[in-house]
Design a protein around this motif. Structure first.
Motif, short mmCIF file in Angstrom:
data_model
loop_
_atom_site.label_atom_id
_atom_site.label_comp_id
_atom_site.label_asym_id
_atom_site.label_seq_id
_atom_site.Cartn_x
_atom_site.Cartn_y
_atom_site.Cartn_z
N ARG A 1 1.60 24.77 -1.93
CA ARG A 1 1.49 23.37 -2.33
C ARG A 1 1.02 22.51 -1.15
NH1 ARG A 1 3.28 22.64 -7.33
NH2 ARG A 1 3.54 20.40 -7.06
N VAL A 2 -0.27 22.65 -0.84
CA VAL A 2 -0.88 21.89 0.23
C VAL A 2 -2.22 21.36 -0.27
CG1 VAL A 2 -1.72 21.90 2.62
CG2 VAL A 2 0.15 23.43 1.96
N ILE A 3 -2.47 20.06 -0.05
CA ILE A 3 -3.77 19.48 -0.39
C ILE A 3 -4.31 18.73 0.82
CG2 ILE A 3 -3.13 19.26 -2.82
CD1 ILE A 3 -2.98 16.19 -2.39
N ILE A 4 -5.61 18.49 0.78
CA ILE A 4 -6.27 17.68 1.80
C ILE A 4 -7.31 16.84 1.09
CG2 ILE A 4 -7.97 19.49 2.31
CD1 ILE A 4 -7.87 18.53 5.27
N PHE A 5 -7.53 15.64 1.58
CA PHE A 5 -8.57 14.80 1.00
C PHE A 5 -9.10 13.85 2.06
CE2 PHE A 5 -4.64 12.50 0.46
CZ PHE A 5 -4.96 11.19 0.77
N ASP A 6 -10.29 13.36 1.82
CA ASP A 6 -10.88 12.34 2.69
C ASP A 6 -11.14 11.12 1.83
OD1 ASP A 6 -12.31 10.69 4.36
OD2 ASP A 6 -13.52 12.30 5.20
N GLY A 7 -10.29 10.13 1.99
CA GLY A 7 -10.41 8.89 1.24
C GLY A 7 -11.28 7.86 1.94
N GLY A 8 -12.01 8.27 2.98
CA GLY A 8 -12.89 7.38 3.69
C GLY A 8 -12.45 7.08 5.11
N ASP A 9 -11.17 7.30 5.40
CA ASP A 9 -10.64 7.05 6.75
C ASP A 9 -10.30 8.34 7.48
OD1 ASP A 9 -10.79 4.28 6.37
OD2 ASP A 9 -8.82 4.23 5.43
N GLY A 10 -10.92 9.43 7.08
CA GLY A 10 -10.61 10.72 7.68
C GLY A 10 -9.73 11.56 6.77
N ALA A 11 -9.56 12.81 7.14
CA ALA A 11 -8.81 13.77 6.32
C ALA A 11 -7.32 13.50 6.39
CB ALA A 11 -9.11 15.18 6.77
N VAL A 12 -6.68 13.58 5.22
CA VAL A 12 -5.23 13.43 5.09
C VAL A 12 -4.69 14.71 4.46
CG1 VAL A 12 -3.36 12.14 3.98
CG2 VAL A 12 -5.41 10.94 4.81
N VAL A 13 -3.67 15.28 5.08
CA VAL A 13 -3.01 16.47 4.57
C VAL A 13 -1.71 16.06 3.90
CG1 VAL A 13 -1.88 18.64 5.21
CG2 VAL A 13 -4.02 17.97 6.33
N ILE B 1 -8.51 11.35 -6.46
CA ILE B 1 -8.63 12.60 -5.69
C ILE B 1 -7.27 13.29 -5.59
CG2 ILE B 1 -9.19 13.64 -3.45
CD1 ILE B 1 -11.02 11.15 -2.97
N ILE B 2 -6.25 12.54 -5.21
CA ILE B 2 -4.91 13.11 -5.05
C ILE B 2 -4.42 13.70 -6.37
CG2 ILE B 2 -2.48 12.57 -4.56
CD1 ILE B 2 -3.61 10.38 -2.60
N GLN B 3 -4.62 12.99 -7.47
CA GLN B 3 -4.19 13.50 -8.78
C GLN B 3 -4.90 14.80 -9.12
OE1 GLN B 3 -3.60 10.10 -11.80
NE2 GLN B 3 -4.73 9.18 -10.09
N HIS B 4 -6.21 14.85 -8.83
CA HIS B 4 -6.99 16.06 -9.10
C HIS B 4 -6.42 17.24 -8.31
CE1 HIS B 4 -10.83 18.26 -9.96
NE2 HIS B 4 -10.49 18.87 -8.83
N GLU B 5 -6.19 17.02 -7.02
CA GLU B 5 -5.69 18.12 -6.18
C GLU B 5 -4.27 18.51 -6.56
OE1 GLU B 5 -8.05 19.52 -4.90
OE2 GLU B 5 -9.43 17.84 -4.72
N CYS B 6 -3.43 17.57 -6.93
CA CYS B 6 -2.08 17.89 -7.39
C CYS B 6 -2.11 18.68 -8.69
CB CYS B 6 -1.23 16.62 -7.52
SG CYS B 6 -0.69 15.96 -5.93
#
Length: 136
Positions: free
Chosen positions: A54-66, A123-128
């Motif tokens: 259960r690990v996701i990562i995304f870039d919402g425009g301010d860099g990658a967030v884990v 994005i977060i919902q998709h990855e979750c």
């Protein structure tokens, strides 16, 4: 390490298990793989690189967030949209929320809580959904 993107729907449909500090390499692999695919991808879940954690990562425009072990605790503003995925061909209709709140551990396993809106929330919902084995 940059990992291959999993496209096997039978694997992607499996539910992920909780991550812990022993899964630190998964975080680094997600960072490397997202960076390598940044021209066509804004987020990833660990199952997309072959790891059922259960690990996701995304870039919402301010860099990658884990986010480790993320849990969406609040959803506001339901809407329907079409989404694509690096692991799957084409797009699919899905329901999302314009605003969400999430509890998670950061990449250093520190407890965090955040409020996210619009595209970042999507994005977060998709990855979750990936973590739950939902094919989007």
């Amino acid at each position: 390490m940059v990992r291959m993107i999993v496209r096997d729907e039978s694997f992607l449909s499996k539910k992920s298990t909780f991550a812990n500090k022993d899964d630190a390499q998964v975080i680094q692999d997600l960072k490397d793989t997202l960076s390598a695919n940044s021209d066509r991808c804004v987020g990833m879940a660990a199952n997309m690189i072959g790891v059922l954690k259960r690990v996701i990562i995304f870039d919402g425009g301010d860099g990658a967030v884990v986010m480790v072990n993320p849990v969406i605790t609040r959803r506001i503003g339901k809407y329907e949209t079409d989404e694509g995925c690096l692991s799957l061909a084409g797009t699919r209709k899905t329901v999302r929320y314009k605003e969400i709140e999430v509890r998670y551990l950061d990449e250093n396993f520190k407890p965090c809580k955040g409020r996210y809106t619009e595209f970042t929330a999507q994005i977060i919902q998709h990855e979750c959904d990936h973590l739950e084995g939902k094919i989007i």
